[in-house]
Design a protein around this motif. Structure first.
Motif, PDB file in Angstrom:
ATOM      1  N   ARG A 199       0.833  -1.215   0.000  1.00 55.74           N
ATOM      2  CA  ARG A 199       0.000   0.000   0.000  1.00 55.74           C
ATOM      3  C   ARG A 199       0.861   1.257   0.000  1.00 55.74           C
ATOM      4  O   ARG A 199       0.554   2.220  -0.693  1.00 55.74           O
ATOM      5  N   GLU A 200       1.943   1.236   0.775  1.00 54.26           N
ATOM      6  CA  GLU A 200       2.838   2.397   0.806  1.00 54.26           C
ATOM      7  C   GLU A 200       3.463   2.624  -0.558  1.00 54.26           C
ATOM      8  O   GLU A 200       3.542   3.764  -1.028  1.00 54.26           O
ATOM      9  N   ARG A 201       3.884   1.561  -1.196  1.00 54.87           N
ATOM     10  CA  ARG A 201       4.516   1.693  -2.518  1.00 54.87           C
ATOM     11  C   ARG A 201       3.505   2.196  -3.547  1.00 54.87           C
ATOM     12  O   ARG A 201       3.818   3.055  -4.357  1.00 54.87           O
ATOM     13  N   ILE A 202       2.296   1.649  -3.517  1.00 53.54           N
ATOM     14  CA  ILE A 202       1.263   2.093  -4.448  1.00 53.54           C
ATOM     15  C   ILE A 202       0.978   3.577  -4.242  1.00 53.54           C
ATOM     16  O   ILE A 202       0.892   4.347  -5.203  1.00 53.54           O
ATOM     17  N   THR A 203       0.820   3.990  -3.004  1.00 51.87           N
ATOM     18  CA  THR A 203       0.483   5.381  -2.685  1.00 51.87           C
ATOM     19  C   THR A 203       1.558   6.335  -3.187  1.00 51.87           C
ATOM     20  O   THR A 203       1.255   7.393  -3.736  1.00 51.87           O
ATOM     21  N   VAL A 204       2.816   5.951  -3.044  1.00 56.82           N
ATOM     22  CA  VAL A 204       3.927   6.827  -3.419  1.00 56.82           C
ATOM     23  C   VAL A 204       4.207   6.789  -4.916  1.00 56.82           C
ATOM     24  O   VAL A 204       4.444   7.820  -5.540  1.00 56.82           O
TER      25      VAL A 204
END
Length: 127
Positions: free
Chosen positions: A40-45
């Motif tokens: 989720r963090e990677r997708i968001t960034v």
């Protein structure tokens, strides 16, 4: 076994197995939660279409193998939007297309499946 009083040893063996299994399940669940958090963090960034990609990622948490049609039906965006979000998820190494086809493609959340399947390899057979 019961006739000879060995039930205590059997009970100890059984409860040790239950405890080991519970610890393995807890460890797997913890690692899955951490995997999803990192995804989720990677997708968001990194994703230009984070909203769509996050909705699709949420569905992969419920079912690690999905088709484009299933994702369109369950998330609402058009097929091109779903395909673009899937391209991001593939590029990030979160999902992988597993059929090799142009139509009826199936995407798999390999990291999730890898954690779920640990310890399920068949025992080697002796010749």
């Amino acid at each position: 076994m019961r006739e000879h009083g060995a039930w205590e040893a059997w009970l100890d063996f059984f409860l040790t197995g239950v405890a080991d299994t519970a610890n393995q399940a807890f460890d797997a669940a913890t690692r899955i939660v951490e995997l999803f958090k990192q995804d989720r963090e990677r997708i968001t960034v990194e994703s230009d279409r984070a909203g769509s990609a996050l909705r699709i990622h949420d569905l992969f948490q419920q079912n690690p193998n999905l088709t484009v049609n299933q994702l369109v039906h369950q998330t609402g965006p058009s097929a091109p939007t779903v395909n673009a979000a899937l391209a991001d998820l593939e590029r990030f190494g979160i999902v992988e297309e597993v059929t090799g086809r142009k139509r009826g493609r199936v995407f798999s959340c390999r990291g999730y499946l890898a954690i779920l399947s640990e310890g399920t390899d068949p025992l080697p057979t002796t010749a």
